[in-house]
Design an enzyme around this catalytic site. Structure first.
Site, short mmCIF file in Angstrom:
data_model
loop_
_atom_site.label_atom_id
_atom_site.label_comp_id
_atom_site.label_asym_id
_atom_site.label_seq_id
_atom_site.Cartn_x
_atom_site.Cartn_y
_atom_site.Cartn_z
N MET A 211 -31.65 44.95 -79.72
CA MET A 211 -32.27 46.02 -80.50
C MET A 211 -32.32 45.57 -81.97
O MET A 211 -31.27 45.39 -82.59
CB MET A 211 -31.39 47.27 -80.35
CG MET A 211 -31.93 48.51 -81.02
SD MET A 211 -30.91 49.95 -80.62
CE MET A 211 -29.43 49.60 -81.54
N HIS A 212 -33.52 45.33 -82.44
CA HIS A 212 -33.63 44.83 -83.81
C HIS A 212 -34.89 45.27 -84.53
O HIS A 212 -35.10 44.92 -85.68
CB HIS A 212 -33.59 43.30 -83.80
CG HIS A 212 -34.84 42.71 -83.20
ND1 HIS A 212 -35.01 42.58 -81.84
CD2 HIS A 212 -35.97 42.26 -83.76
CE1 HIS A 212 -36.20 42.05 -81.61
NE2 HIS A 212 -36.82 41.86 -82.75
N ARG A 213 -35.80 45.99 -83.85
CA ARG A 213 -37.07 46.35 -84.49
C ARG A 213 -36.83 47.26 -85.68
O ARG A 213 -35.99 48.17 -85.61
CB ARG A 213 -37.96 47.12 -83.53
CG ARG A 213 -38.42 46.32 -82.40
CD ARG A 213 -39.93 46.19 -82.33
NE ARG A 213 -40.18 45.18 -81.34
CZ ARG A 213 -40.73 44.00 -81.58
NH1 ARG A 213 -41.15 43.70 -82.79
NH2 ARG A 213 -40.89 43.12 -80.62
N ASP A 286 -35.81 46.27 -77.35
CA ASP A 286 -37.05 46.59 -78.06
C ASP A 286 -37.82 45.30 -78.32
O ASP A 286 -38.75 45.27 -79.12
CB ASP A 286 -36.78 47.39 -79.34
CG ASP A 286 -35.86 46.67 -80.32
OD1 ASP A 286 -35.58 45.47 -80.12
OD2 ASP A 286 -35.43 47.31 -81.30
#
Ligand code: UD1
Length: 371
Positions: A211-213, A286
């Site tokens: 998860m990094h967006r 994501d």
């Protein structure tokens, strides 16, 4: 020998150039020059990918990473221009949808060079995503389009691109995945020496999370909500979470602690990541690439986004979009996986590990009809 110049800079770029460079070498008709923009610069975001995927050392390193999107894009354009002038390649190749892709594309075309885009035509129709802007700009100037799924052809046609320059070649990410799976199998014959091997053994069953967006981690309220929901997921299965630098910075800035049950680890090399997610009960992500990779290995995938530019993974694969409005239901979705209710999926057309070979077949003819 014709000269191909690859411009790559971020983690997902490296997996996409690797098989194409290998296939180009096999033809003995092309020489590859690699320009690494430096968008990603930490060893575990860059160097380890070159090692895992046997990518030759870059010929140039621009050191253009960090800072704002505009600053990064401007530095890549400025620094790569000199190199493109000097190298004057027969074809510039950009891949995917990161800032390096767009910056490389603009530079090449401003110099009148021929440009191929691998993974062309994908659209989320969400202009709040920086990647969507990169995709549209890149495809608006490219000469050859290598497409991973039918939606890409449809989108490019709708934007007025020439159909005779579009090729549904398959998915080079999947070429890399099969390559790495094979390497992994051989490596696992001896003892795996991954840092996370012990954690994997200890947990047995787990969910793999990336998860990094910006849409998930840049906003405090959103990230707090996600962490709370993931804490509920972690009560069903423990979670392994390699924390991307962007997410790490946000967690720190917002003073957020990950709950017990979420095992945070450093960003992982390609092979180690595969080693973990391929045996996970489910993937929550994501990322773009994992939506595709999980589809090919028939792994349940829950994508924390309101849309996807890779619709085939939802329409025929194992991917399920978990929109903002549905996010509270994520723990129930994971519970269903635990009970064995898993979405059945099919592998999309030509996601067979041979996309780069098809791309090279096209490039052989293109190089003869350059003008
Ligand atoms: C970029 C891509 C995204 C892709 C992701 C994969 C764009 C617009 N986005 O996002 O599509 O999914 O890569 O990782 O190109 N940083 C480090 N060390 C590094 C790399 C980055 O500390 O090695 C820091 C940067 O300084 C920056 C932040 O992480 O503060 C974000 O990096 P950036 O390359 O701008 O975008 P990503 O979020 O990584």
């Amino acid at each position: 020998m014709k000269k191909l110049l690859f411009i790559a800079g971020a983690r997902p770029n490296f997996m996409k150039i690797a098989p194409v460079i290998r296939a180009a070498k096999m033809t003995k008709m092309f020489r590859s020059v690699i320009v690494h923009t430096g968008q990603h610069y930490d060893d575990n975001m860059s160097k380890v990918f070159f090692k895992d995927l046997n990518i030759p050392k870059p010929d140039y390193f621009l050191g253009a990473g960090g800072g704002s999107h505009a600053g990064q894009t401007a530095r890549i354009i400025l620094h790569s221009e000199k190199i493109l002038r000097r190298e004057n390649p027969d074809l510039v190749i950009v891949v995917g949808d990161v800032n390096s892709t767009m910056a490389g594309a603009i530079t090449a075309k401003k110099l009148g060079l021929k440009l191929a885009h691998i993974e062309a035509g994908l659209r989320s129709f969400d202009m709040s995503m920086p990647e969507e802007i990169n995709r549209i700009v890149t495809d608006s100037v490219a000469d050859i389009f290598f497409v991973t799924e039918k939606s890409g052809i449809k989108n490019l046609k709708a934007e007025g691109r020439k159909p005779n320059r579009m090729y549904l070649a398959g998915n080079v990410m999947i070429d890399s995945m099969f390559y790495a799976l094979d390497k992994l199998k051989k490596r696992l014959h001896s003892r795996p020496n991954f840092d996370t091997a012990e954690l994997k053994d200890k947990l047995g069953e787990y969910v793999y999370l990336t998860m990094h967006r910006p849409s998930n981690v840049d906003n405090r309220k959103k990230l707090v909500r996600l962490v709370k929901i993931l804490a509920r997921v972690a009560k069903i299965f423990p979670v392994i979470y390699p924390v991307h630098p962007r997410a790490g910075k946000s967690l720190k800035a917002f003073g957020l602690k990950l709950p017990p049950g979420i095992h945070a680890v450093e960003p992982l090399p390609y092979m180690e990541s595969l080693f973990l997610w391929k045996d996970a009960r489910a993937v929550i992500t994501d990322s773009g690439g994992l939506q595709e990779e999980t589809t090919v290995l028939h792994k349940p995938c829950f994508t924390l986004r309101n849309n996807t530019e890779r619709p085939v993974t939802v329409e025929s694969g194992t991917n399920i979009l978990v929109r903002d409005s549905e996010i509270n239901a994520l723990p129930d979705m994971i519970l269903r996986v635990k009970k064995g209710h898993i979405k059945k999926g099919n592998v999309p057309y030509r996601w067979d590990g041979r996309a780069s070979l098809r791309i090279l077949e096209v490039l052989k003819t293109f190089s003869h009809s350059k003008s």
